[in-house]
Design a protein around this motif. Structure first.
Motif, PDB file in Angstrom:
ATOM      1  N   TRP A  41       0.976  -1.139   0.175  1.00 33.78           N
ATOM      2  CA  TRP A  41       0.017   0.026   0.109  1.00 33.78           C
ATOM      3  C   TRP A  41       0.976   1.311  -0.062  1.00 33.78           C
ATOM      4  CZ3 TRP A  41      -4.728  -0.234  -1.727  1.00 33.78           C
ATOM      5  CH2 TRP A  41      -5.524   0.532  -1.635  1.00 33.78           C
ATOM      6  N   TRP A  42       0.269   2.374  -0.181  1.00 38.84           N
ATOM      7  CA  TRP A  42       1.209   3.541  -0.517  1.00 38.84           C
ATOM      8  C   TRP A  42       1.040   4.447   0.827  1.00 38.84           C
ATOM      9  CZ3 TRP A  42      -1.754   0.821  -4.103  1.00 38.84           C
ATOM     10  CH2 TRP A  42      -0.939   0.116  -4.887  1.00 38.84           C
ATOM     11  N   THR A  44       1.952   4.728   4.032  1.00 44.35           N
ATOM     12  CA  THR A  44       1.695   4.104   5.377  1.00 44.35           C
ATOM     13  C   THR A  44       2.420   5.266   6.201  1.00 44.35           C
ATOM     14  OG1 THR A  44       3.447   2.768   5.212  1.00 44.35           O
ATOM     15  CG2 THR A  44       1.348   1.752   4.295  1.00 44.35           C
ATOM     16  N   GLY A 218      -6.021   2.411   5.074  1.00 42.40           N
ATOM     17  CA  GLY A 218      -4.902   1.803   4.150  1.00 42.40           C
ATOM     18  C   GLY A 218      -4.568   0.627   4.548  1.00 42.40           C
ATOM     19  N   GLY A 220      -3.481  -0.161   7.303  1.00 44.23           N
ATOM     20  CA  GLY A 220      -3.526  -0.238   8.827  1.00 44.23           C
ATOM     21  C   GLY A 220      -2.679  -0.140   9.773  1.00 44.23           C
ATOM     22  N   SER A 221      -1.712   0.897   9.453  1.00 48.84           N
ATOM     23  CA  SER A 221      -0.528   1.134  10.526  1.00 48.84           C
ATOM     24  C   SER A 221      -1.252   1.725  11.655  1.00 48.84           C
ATOM     25  CB  SER A 221       0.615   1.756   9.720  1.00 48.84           C
ATOM     26  OG  SER A 221       0.058   3.268   9.437  1.00 48.84           O
ATOM     27  N   ILE A 222      -2.367   2.582  11.353  1.00 45.18           N
ATOM     28  CA  ILE A 222      -2.568   3.398  12.484  1.00 45.18           C
ATOM     29  C   ILE A 222      -3.584   2.503  13.425  1.00 45.18           C
ATOM     30  CG2 ILE A 222      -4.150   5.232  13.350  1.00 45.18           C
ATOM     31  CD1 ILE A 222      -3.400   6.721  10.757  1.00 45.18           C
ATOM     32  N   ASP A 237     -11.995   1.707   5.634  1.00 46.73           N
ATOM     33  CA  ASP A 237     -11.361   2.277   4.272  1.00 46.73           C
ATOM     34  C   ASP A 237     -12.354   2.002   3.308  1.00 46.73           C
ATOM     35  OD1 ASP A 237      -8.237   3.240   3.338  1.00 46.73           O
ATOM     36  OD2 ASP A 237      -9.580   2.617   1.934  1.00 46.73           O
ATOM     37  N   ASN A 239     -11.692   1.395   0.343  1.00 43.39           N
ATOM     38  CA  ASN A 239     -11.165   0.388  -0.681  1.00 43.39           C
ATOM     39  C   ASN A 239     -11.035  -1.098  -0.242  1.00 43.39           C
ATOM     40  OD1 ASN A 239      -8.920  -0.896  -2.372  1.00 43.39           O
ATOM     41  ND2 ASN A 239      -9.142   0.885  -3.380  1.00 43.39           N
ATOM     42  N   ALA A 242      -7.386  -2.169   0.756  1.00 43.71           N
ATOM     43  CA  ALA A 242      -7.095  -1.607   1.966  1.00 43.71           C
ATOM     44  C   ALA A 242      -7.766  -2.198   3.120  1.00 43.71           C
ATOM     45  CB  ALA A 242      -7.111   0.009   2.073  1.00 43.71           C
ATOM     46  N   THR A 590     -15.886   1.018   4.491  1.00 44.03           N
ATOM     47  CA  THR A 590     -17.226   2.112   4.290  1.00 44.03           C
ATOM     48  C   THR A 590     -16.501   3.529   3.895  1.00 44.03           C
ATOM     49  OG1 THR A 590     -17.136   1.459   6.510  1.00 44.03           O
ATOM     50  CG2 THR A 590     -18.879   3.147   5.784  1.00 44.03           C
ATOM     51  N   ASP A 591     -17.210   4.227   3.173  1.00 43.52           N
ATOM     52  CA  ASP A 591     -16.924   5.330   2.873  1.00 43.52           C
ATOM     53  C   ASP A 591     -16.938   6.320   4.081  1.00 43.52           C
ATOM     54  OD1 ASP A 591     -16.888   7.952   1.917  1.00 43.52           O
ATOM     55  OD2 ASP A 591     -18.405   7.763   0.445  1.00 43.52           O
ATOM     56  N   ALA A 592     -16.034   7.078   4.269  1.00 43.91           N
ATOM     57  CA  ALA A 592     -15.610   7.964   5.550  1.00 43.91           C
ATOM     58  C   ALA A 592     -17.045   8.764   5.795  1.00 43.91           C
ATOM     59  CB  ALA A 592     -14.293   8.566   5.586  1.00 43.91           C
ATOM     60  N   ARG A 593     -17.745   9.165   4.497  1.00 42.55           N
ATOM     61  CA  ARG A 593     -18.768  10.157   4.590  1.00 42.55           C
ATOM     62  C   ARG A 593     -19.950   9.347   5.543  1.00 42.55           C
ATOM     63  NH1 ARG A 593     -17.494  12.208  -1.163  1.00 42.55           N
ATOM     64  NH2 ARG A 593     -16.851   9.870  -1.311  1.00 42.55           N
ATOM     65  N   PRO A 606      -5.796  11.243   5.613  1.00 44.65           N
ATOM     66  CA  PRO A 606      -6.789  10.958   3.982  1.00 44.65           C
ATOM     67  C   PRO A 606      -5.930  10.993   2.765  1.00 44.65           C
ATOM     68  CG  PRO A 606      -6.633  13.003   4.799  1.00 44.65           C
ATOM     69  CD  PRO A 606      -6.088  12.473   6.080  1.00 44.65           C
ATOM     70  N   MET A 644     -16.504   7.271  -5.517  1.00 42.88           N
ATOM     71  CA  MET A 644     -16.506   7.700  -4.165  1.00 42.88           C
ATOM     72  C   MET A 644     -15.228   7.946  -3.377  1.00 42.88           C
ATOM     73  SD  MET A 644     -19.561   5.011  -3.499  1.00 42.88           S
ATOM     74  CE  MET A 644     -19.675   4.587  -1.672  1.00 42.88           C
TER      75      MET A 644
END
Ligand SMILES: C[S@@+](CC[C@H](N)C(=O)[O-])C[C@H]1O[C@@H](n2cnc3c(N)ncnc32)[C@H](O)[C@@H]1O
Length: 1010
Positions: A41-42, A44, A218, A220-222, A237, A239, A242, A590-593, A606, A644
């Protein structure tokens, strides 16, 4: 239970110097990164940063600022940044970390401080300074003395020097026992581990375990860092790739050890089974029974201009550039087929020549052997030996778009593909092995044909089952390249038949395993495809094969590498770390919205206004994952939801971000906190961020700038880094005051000054150049600070939030908000006095403050003087000078640069400037006197040019007397700038001839009498 209303330390202070160093080294680490085994993933974020953010959010800041240094001291203990923590983090044998420049070995430092008795501990008493090492076989008492000496030396080093001999912070399980005593006494806790401390402090602040959320998870580092600390975790996320990676971070690495073991056992079993199958079928075996490890392919084109010969294309025919054996490929023309046969040779005369390939820059070059042949046949008269590739494509009528049923080029296609070498592993006695490079022999080509037949036979069925993707490549910014440069229209076109067979076999096999571990095998399938596609490059210099995503793009290649199954052991049977986290975790897509889960602390990172096109890059993996995702997570979608994804940098970006963050604000308690991590260089994004956060009902409380990323590779002195801004946000109180522009602007100014000073101090603390900020970083920080002030108001006269969000960039023009941001930038620019200049000003007699002095210079003068500071730090990349130009708002900054060469950029030398404007100072209208053409720096440069051209010192000074305000400014300006120029160009090669002239001019200016 009452909860603590105290401010968190994160809102008051943060050890940005040490954290910059740690984050930087974590990113730079080549091995051992905890989540890397999961996949690609990009962007991170460093785990050390998240861990510090979580601990800092729970650490209660003292109300009395006098105690803040004590707060920080204890916080550093918690992070293992203090002496005891660093000692615990020391590497085995205090071995230095691999980094540039090479650090001294620790034994060498010890010898310097050893007393006469301690010298005994060294080999030969440390007399031989060319070979300093400890004496072997030290007894117990000696070992104890050795450790005491090491500890004494280690404790005497600064943090940065200690770090050279230490592990990453997350590689130890937390502070040592002695630190816990102090931490507990200070915080009123009874913890003996970070998890205990987090639990106790969470209870105090929230009345329960803290829940940490990440809506853009992403890799998942956080969430992983939060889980490791025992927090309850919510991760999501948009995606699916991700989301699968985050699943891996939370379930395989931070999950139950039993599950971890189950995963490792399952993947090992599959790996072995497929290995057995390959051996049985002989699909990667030579006639002698050797095992293939690498297959070398190139494209081949027919060139009508060269009598219709087929030309294999490669930039070089050397297989290994820097090995003693020097394998290379000889091209042997075969007149019958008008194509080349390949022959691998080792060394000899042809090796050097073989470095010249058949593709040089944009051109195809006729191989010498063919050119000679054509010449003899009289076929070279009307053609050239080099032809632009593009014109050949054009003459061919362009590239045919491949069809779904295609899995290799058709004979009439512009590009064919050929296997030109194989690397075999030849078994030797006593279990040893040897790599042999060889051209494919008849037997090998038959095996190759066998794989092609297998794919031909099964492609359609396997596509129906999903073992081979049937997805069309949806055109986009990144994916367009695949279609444009190769005519590939479906994802399976990116693979050779051999690669398709390997991936399909794996994909088919993993459908049979228990659904519990299947997501983890799907991740391995992703790794497999990343390491086995036609976008994998062979690095003949480094002797290594690269993966598809070694950068953030789809790079199609003229020659590429295929790996044998043996080489896939790491990707499909990776060694995942196991770090069980205690808290509960949920992971959704999920879409964060629209997500719906209340978290006490949101830490989000983000997408950065088009920095990485996640949705397009992820489709490479999704095409393969589809059947497995459907089986493992039946209720989830399997596409990238391009429409989205938060992207762009225009109104749609602002609106979607505002919707996401408004939703997060709704999903947090009133005492909750948000930390927004953002890494972006474009200063306009900051104005938008302020707007977004403001419109989402959030107030910026602090912004910490941590140097996390290297734009280039690795640590190099003077290679400037990129900062991650950590915005600390709280809900804006419903009774926030209204603001008025005239009052807001002075507030912004004061805060900018505070923050810039803080950044500069931290840079000095962390060792200067290794963690240096560019001026752009300071400017971005200034804008972030403006955001902090602005978002504290419920509204500001003249700013219409909705309108600002929705108006497209082109129509936005100058808004009140933009003015405020510019004001912040100006304050910062005024403040960034080069350090050397400050020193000379301190010595100057007229007491001008450095800040005043600097502010009065023209932007071009600032650019020149700052550039020399950069050059003194070893900076030579054009980008750094571009940043400066932008920072000072100079449109034509290139006029102030020497000859522009990408990595050898420098500011213009006095001798390179055109003739100066010779107007007399007294005759200049007042408003022109501050312009660059009449500035002191400009005329000092001219005076130096005069000296360089042979004028004597009197004439040069006379020029200054006539053209500048000499009598009033000579002490406070001319001499200060000259002293600065002399000092800052000490090691500057381009200035070496000018330095004696600088001295001459300085003396002449100093001694000139009317
Ligand atoms: C900068 S990355 C996060 C990287 C992550 N912090 C890590 O350490 O790997 C941004 C993420 O936002 C996700 N994303 C984009 N649009 C989104 C949306 N509308 N809702 C949720 N996630 C989204 C992308 O898929 C991407 O994974």
């Amino acid at each position: 239970m009452p909860t603590s209303p105290k401010k968190s330390l994160l809102e008051v202070q943060f050890p940005i110097g040490q954290l910059s160093l740690e984050s930087y080294l974590e990113r730079d680490a080549r091995t051992g990164k905890i989540l890397n085994s999961l996949g690609k993933w990009w962007g991170t974020k460093p785990i050390v940063l998240t861990r510090s953010v979580i601990l800092g959010s729970l650490f209660e800041a003292s109300e009395d600022p006098e105690r803040w240094p004590d707060d920080l001291e204890i916080f550093l203990k918690l992070l293992c940044f203090d002496n005891a923590g660093m000692w615990k983090r020391r590497n085995e044998g205090l071995k230095e970390i691999s980094s540039r420049p090479p650090w001294p070995r620790f034994a060498e430092l010890c010898l310097l401080q050893a007393d006469s008795e301690e010298r005994d501990l060294f080999k030969d008493g440390g007399v031989d300074t060319s070979d300093i090492r400890w004496r072997p076989r030290l007894n117990e008492e000696e070992l104890a003395r050795k450790e005491a000496l090491e500890k004494r030396v280690f404790y005497g080093l600064g943090h940065e020097a200690q770090r050279r001999y230490c592990k990453r912070m997350e590689e130890v399980d937390g502070p040592p026992p002695e630190s816990w005593q102090e931490i507990n006494a200070y915080c009123g806790t009874q913890a003996s581990s970070l998890q205990d401390w987090v639990a106790e402090m969470s209870q105090r602040r929230y009345g329960r375990m803290i829940k940490v959320g990440d809506a853009f998870s992403g890799m998942g580092s956080i969430p992983f860092a939060a889980a490791e600390l025992g927090c309850d975790v919510f991760a999501s996320d948009l995606n699916p790739v991700a989301s699968l990676l985050t699943w891996g971070a939370l379930n395989i690495i931070a999950g139950e050890p039993e599950f971890h073991a189950e995963v490792l056992a399952a993947q090992e079993k599959i790996y072995q089974e497929i290995d057995h199958w390959y051996l049985q079928e002989g699909l990667e075996t030579s006639e002698e029974g050797w095992r293939a490890t690498l297959y070398f392919y190139c494209v081949e084109i027919t060139v009508p201009e060269w009598d219709g010969w087929k030309i294999p294309l490669s930039g070089t025919w050397q297989l290994l550039k820097s090995s003693k054996t020097q394998p290379w490929v000889e091209l042997i023309p075969d007149e019958e087929t008008k194509s080349f046969r390949f022959k691998v040779n080792y060394g000899g005369d042809g090796f050097a020549d073989s470095n010249k390939g058949s593709k040089v820059g944009p051109d195809v070059v006729c191989p010498q052997s063919l050119w000679d042949l054509l010449h003899v046949q009289g076929k070279t008269a009307n053609t050239s030996r080099t032809i632009p590739l593009n014109s050949l494509i054009e003459n061919h009528g362009g590239l045919r778009p491949w069809e779904k049923s295609d899995f290799m080029p058709r004979p009439s296609d512009f590009y064919g593909e050929r296997l030109y070498a194989i690397r075999w592993e030849k078994p030797l006695p006593k279990g040893k092995k040897k790599n042999i490079f060889r051209e494919p022999r008849e037997f090998d080509l038959k095996v190759e044909a066998q794989t092609e037949q297998l794919i031909s036979k099964h492609l359609s069925d396997w596509q129906k089952e999903g073992w081979i993707p049937d997805w069309r490549i949806q055109e986009g910014v990144k994916t367009r390249e695949l279609i444009r440069t190769r005519g590939w229209t479906h994802w399976h076109h990116l693979f050779t038949p051999r690669q398709l067979l390997m991936a399909a076999t794996y994909s088919q096999r993993i459908q049979e395993i228990a659904s519990r571990t299947r997501p983890s095998m799907a991740l391995n399938l992703g790794q497999l495809t990343n390491y086995s596609a036609k976008l994998c490059r062979w690095d003949s210099t480094g002797n290594s094969a690269k993966e598809v995503f070694y950068n953030q793009a789809y790079n199609t290649l003229l020659n590429f590498i295929g790996r044998g199954w043996k080489m896939m052991e790491n990707p499909v049977n990776p060694h995942h770390f196991s770090r069980k986290g205690e808290g509960s975790h949920s992971n959704t897509m999920t879409d964060a919205r629209v997500l719906n889960s209340c978290c006490d602390l949101w830490i989000t990172d983000p997408p950065y206004a088009d920095a990485v096109i996640y949705e397009e890059l992820s489709e490479f993996f999704l095409a393969w994952y589809k059947p497995h995702l459907k089986a493992c997570f039946p209720n989830r979608y399997t596409d990238s939801k391009r429409e989205m994804a938060v992207k762009g940098d225009d109104a749609s970006f602002r609106i979607s971000m505002s919707e996401c963050y408004s939703n997060l604000t709704c999903n947090m308690p009133d005492n909750g906190l948000q930390v927004l991590m953002f890494t972006h260089k474009d200063t306009d994004v900051w104005e938008d961020l302020a707007l977004i956060m403001w419109s989402a009902g959030l107030q910026v409380k602090q912004v910490w700038s941590i140097a996390t990323e290297t734009p280039g590779a690795g640590i190099r002195v003077g290679n400037y880094v990129q900062a991650t801004y950590n915005m600390i946000l709280r809900k804006r109180p419903s009774d926030a005051p209204m603001g008025f522009v005239d009052l807001v602007i002075p507030q912004i100014k004061t805060r900018v000054e505070e923050v810039i000073l803080h950044m500069r101090d931290s840079q000095i603390q962390s060792g200067g150049l290794n963690c240096g900020y560019t001026d752009t970083d300071y400017l971005l920080a200034a804008q972030a600070v403006a955001a902090e002030v602005v978002t504290g108001f419920s509204s500001i006269d003249g700013i219409d939030l909705e309108e600002e969000l929705r108006t497209p960039n082109k129509q936005r023009g100058n808004s009140v908000l933009k003015d405020m941001m510019n004001q912040a930038k100006r304050t910062a620019v005024d403040f960034l006095v080069p350090l050397g200049l400050e020193e000379h000003l301190r010595r100057s007699p007229d007491g001008t403050s450095a800040y005043q002095f600097w502010r009065n210079l023209s932007p071009e003068e600032k650019f020149l003087l700052k550039s020399l500071e950069l050059e003194a730090g070893g900076v030579s990349k054009i980008g750094a000078f571009q940043d400066l130009g932008r920072a000072y708002g100079i449109a034509d900054y290139e006029d102030l640069l020497g000859p522009v060469v990408a990595n050898e950029a420098r500011s213009q030398l006095p001798s390179e400037f055109p003739r100066a404007d010779l107007a007399r100072w007294e005759d200049l209208p007042a408003n022109e006197r501050t312009h660059f053409p009449h500035s002191v720096t400009r005329h000092l440069y001219h005076a130096l040019k005069m000296l360089a051209e042979g004028a004597d010192a009197d004439r040069a000074v006379k020029h200054l007397v006539d053209s500048t305000n000499f009598w009033s400014e000579r002490q406070g300006k001319h001499l200060v700038i000259l002293a600065y120029l002399y000092q800052t160009t000490e090691a500057n090669q381009a200035w070496q001839d000018l330095r004696p002239l600088l001295q001459t001019l300085r003396l002449a200016v100093e001694n000139h009498r009317a």
